[in-house]
Design an enzyme around this catalytic site. Sequence first.
Site, PDB file in Angstrom:
ATOM      1  N   HIS A  46       0.858  -1.183   0.000  1.00 20.17           N
ATOM      2  CA  HIS A  46       0.000   0.000   0.000  1.00 20.17           C
ATOM      3  C   HIS A  46       0.893   1.231   0.000  1.00 20.17           C
ATOM      4  O   HIS A  46       2.015   1.203   0.528  1.00 20.17           O
ATOM      5  CB  HIS A  46      -0.882   0.024   1.242  1.00 20.17           C
ATOM      6  CG  HIS A  46      -1.960  -1.001   1.242  1.00 20.17           C
ATOM      7  ND1 HIS A  46      -3.081  -0.889   2.033  1.00 20.17           N
ATOM      8  CD2 HIS A  46      -2.105  -2.167   0.570  1.00 20.17           C
ATOM      9  CE1 HIS A  46      -3.870  -1.925   1.845  1.00 20.17           C
ATOM     10  NE2 HIS A  46      -3.295  -2.726   0.960  1.00 20.17           N
ATOM     11  N   GLU A  48       0.881   3.886   1.782  1.00 17.97           N
ATOM     12  CA  GLU A  48       1.301   4.308   3.113  1.00 17.97           C
ATOM     13  C   GLU A  48       2.473   3.474   3.633  1.00 17.97           C
ATOM     14  O   GLU A  48       3.437   4.022   4.177  1.00 17.97           O
ATOM     15  CB  GLU A  48       0.141   4.197   4.122  1.00 17.97           C
ATOM     16  CG  GLU A  48      -1.079   5.004   3.762  1.00 17.97           C
ATOM     17  CD  GLU A  48      -2.143   4.227   3.008  1.00 17.97           C
ATOM     18  OE1 GLU A  48      -3.331   4.420   3.314  1.00 17.97           O
ATOM     19  OE2 GLU A  48      -1.794   3.422   2.117  1.00 17.97           O
TER      20      GLU A  48
END
Length: 145
Positions: A46, A48
Amino acid sequence: MSLALEGAKAAFEEGEVPVGAVVVFDGKIIAQAHNKRESTFDPTAHAEILALREASQKVRNWRLSEASLYVTKEPCIMCAGAMLNSRLGRVVYGCSDPKGGGVRSLYRLLSDSRLNHRVEIVTGVLEEECSGLLKSFFAGLRHKT
């Protein structure tokens, strides 16, 4: 957030769910990433997570208490967990994720008083642009089937 949105657009072009993230530390951008799950066959890739990994390497410390993470979509529970574990100072996100949000929509991990760390939360930054990009991406997927 504009740079995170650019990253989300790059993800869109690569056929990834359009989420981009940027980490700012001491007033400087130290990491940028976008989703890469499809291209890396990695369920943890992801935006993040990738940005937090890069930021930790840059500051040579897993603790990011002085850093802010800007991300186009509300983080999921995995990403919220990584933010807690990195002792992130602040997260700023564009649009909510009513089906998978780990910050406010479904869960409130970053503000849970039972945990040993809490992350400052700012929401709704460039919300329409972030939400619109996700809607366009998923509308395109529905038209392909």
